[in-house]
Design a protein around this motif. Structure first.
Motif, PDB file in Angstrom:
ATOM      1  N   VAL A   1      67.720  -5.786 -20.946  1.00 13.22           N
ATOM      2  CA  VAL A   1      69.482  -5.360 -20.133  1.00 13.22           C
ATOM      3  C   VAL A   1      70.291  -5.873 -21.404  1.00 13.22           C
ATOM      4  CG1 VAL A   1      70.632  -6.237 -18.474  1.00 13.22           C
ATOM      5  CG2 VAL A   1      68.308  -6.374 -17.604  1.00 13.22           C
ATOM      6  N   SER A   2      70.717  -4.887 -21.434  1.00 11.10           N
ATOM      7  CA  SER A   2      72.500  -5.557 -22.135  1.00 11.10           C
ATOM      8  C   SER A   2      73.853  -6.056 -22.191  1.00 11.10           C
ATOM      9  CB  SER A   2      72.356  -3.800 -23.405  1.00 11.10           C
ATOM     10  OG  SER A   2      72.888  -2.711 -23.172  1.00 11.10           O
TER      11      SER A   2
ATOM     12  N   VAL B   1      68.709  -0.906 -20.747  1.00 10.75           N
ATOM     13  CA  VAL B   1      69.529  -0.467 -19.460  1.00 10.75           C
ATOM     14  C   VAL B   1      70.516  -1.343 -19.542  1.00 10.75           C
ATOM     15  CG1 VAL B   1      68.974  -2.117 -17.725  1.00 10.75           C
ATOM     16  CG2 VAL B   1      69.890  -0.112 -16.917  1.00 10.75           C
ATOM     17  N   GLN B   2      71.898  -0.663 -19.448  1.00 10.74           N
ATOM     18  CA  GLN B   2      72.660  -1.850 -19.262  1.00 10.74           C
ATOM     19  C   GLN B   2      73.444  -2.853 -18.200  1.00 10.74           C
ATOM     20  OE1 GLN B   2      76.726   0.756 -20.129  1.00 10.74           O
ATOM     21  NE2 GLN B   2      76.381  -0.205 -22.754  1.00 10.74           N
ATOM     22  N   ALA B   3      74.060  -3.765 -18.012  1.00  9.55           N
ATOM     23  CA  ALA B   3      73.829  -4.028 -16.888  1.00  9.55           C
ATOM     24  C   ALA B   3      74.777  -3.682 -16.420  1.00  9.55           C
ATOM     25  CB  ALA B   3      75.094  -5.981 -17.298  1.00  9.55           C
ATOM     26  N   GLY B   4      74.647  -3.933 -15.001  1.00 10.44           N
ATOM     27  CA  GLY B   4      75.131  -3.515 -14.234  1.00 10.44           C
ATOM     28  C   GLY B   4      73.960  -1.856 -13.384  1.00 10.44           C
ATOM     29  N   GLY B   5      73.669  -1.686 -14.302  1.00  9.48           N
ATOM     30  CA  GLY B   5      72.407  -0.316 -14.057  1.00  9.48           C
ATOM     31  C   GLY B   5      71.354  -1.284 -13.186  1.00  9.48           C
ATOM     32  N   SER B   6      70.547   0.544 -13.204  1.00 14.52           N
ATOM     33  CA  SER B   6      69.139   0.516 -11.870  1.00 14.52           C
ATOM     34  C   SER B   6      68.057   0.524 -13.162  1.00 14.52           C
ATOM     35  CB  SER B   6      69.418   1.166 -11.012  1.00 14.52           C
ATOM     36  OG  SER B   6      70.801   0.900 -10.483  1.00 14.52           O
TER      37      SER B   6
ATOM     38  N   GLN C   1      62.682  -1.359  -7.546  1.00 10.60           N
ATOM     39  CA  GLN C   1      63.986  -1.168  -7.534  1.00 10.60           C
ATOM     40  C   GLN C   1      64.785  -1.822  -8.218  1.00 10.60           C
ATOM     41  OE1 GLN C   1      65.204   2.198  -7.466  1.00 10.60           O
ATOM     42  NE2 GLN C   1      66.689   1.453  -8.544  1.00 10.60           N
ATOM     43  N   MET C   2      65.381  -2.079  -9.130  1.00 10.16           N
ATOM     44  CA  MET C   2      66.118  -2.871  -9.420  1.00 10.16           C
ATOM     45  C   MET C   2      67.451  -2.395  -9.655  1.00 10.16           C
ATOM     46  SD  MET C   2      63.424  -4.538 -11.900  1.00 10.16           S
ATOM     47  CE  MET C   2      63.565  -2.973 -13.129  1.00 10.16           C
ATOM     48  N   ASN C   3      68.502  -2.501  -8.693  1.00 12.44           N
ATOM     49  CA  ASN C   3      69.423  -2.757  -8.959  1.00 12.44           C
ATOM     50  C   ASN C   3      70.240  -3.623  -9.906  1.00 12.44           C
ATOM     51  OD1 ASN C   3      69.314   0.620  -7.856  1.00 12.44           O
ATOM     52  ND2 ASN C   3      69.996  -1.035  -5.995  1.00 12.44           N
TER      53      ASN C   3
END
Length: 120
Positions: free
Chosen positions: A118-119, A12-17, A81-83
């Motif tokens: 996380v990219s 997932v991209q940085a800032g994603g969930s 849940q990771m936001n």
């Protein structure tokens, strides 16, 4: 044979969930505390969050306000849940339950882990 199986990891991209799930099978009783740990490359495994049967939740400072742990103790399932994910959240995430029960005595069950990358 108790097994904990995690799912939901990925890239997932940085800032994603992302939402991680963990389901247990083979247990004859409901678990006490259920938790998520993580281990980043070259680092020690750390506790990310845990939740008691009474729904008391604890978080490591680095994820508080971004991650939410929830559970269904009757079904021995736990979620994370990771936001607002950050690169430093990249790790293998493990589901865990520890406690004591008269059927088995002390127990400490682990899942096989799910990778979260996380990219930037």
């Amino acid at each position: 044979q108790v097994q904990l199986v995690e799912s939901g990891g990925g890239l997932v991209q940085a800032g994603g969930s992302l939402r991680l799930s963990c389901a247990a099978s083979g247990s004859r009783f409901s678990f006490d505390t259920m938790a998520w740990y993580r281990q980043a490359p070259g680092k020690q495994r750390e506790l990310v969050a845990d939740v008691s049967r009474g729904d008391i939740k604890n978080y490591v400072d680095s994820v508080r306000g971004r991650f939410t742990i929830s559970s269904d103790h009757a079904k021995n399932t736990v979620y994370l849940q990771m936001n607002s994910l950050k690169r430093e959240d990249t790790a293998v995430y493990y589901c865990n339950s520890q406690g004591w029960h008269p059927l088995v005595g002390d127990y400490d069950y682990w899942g096989q882990g799910t990778h979260v990358t996380v990219s930037s």
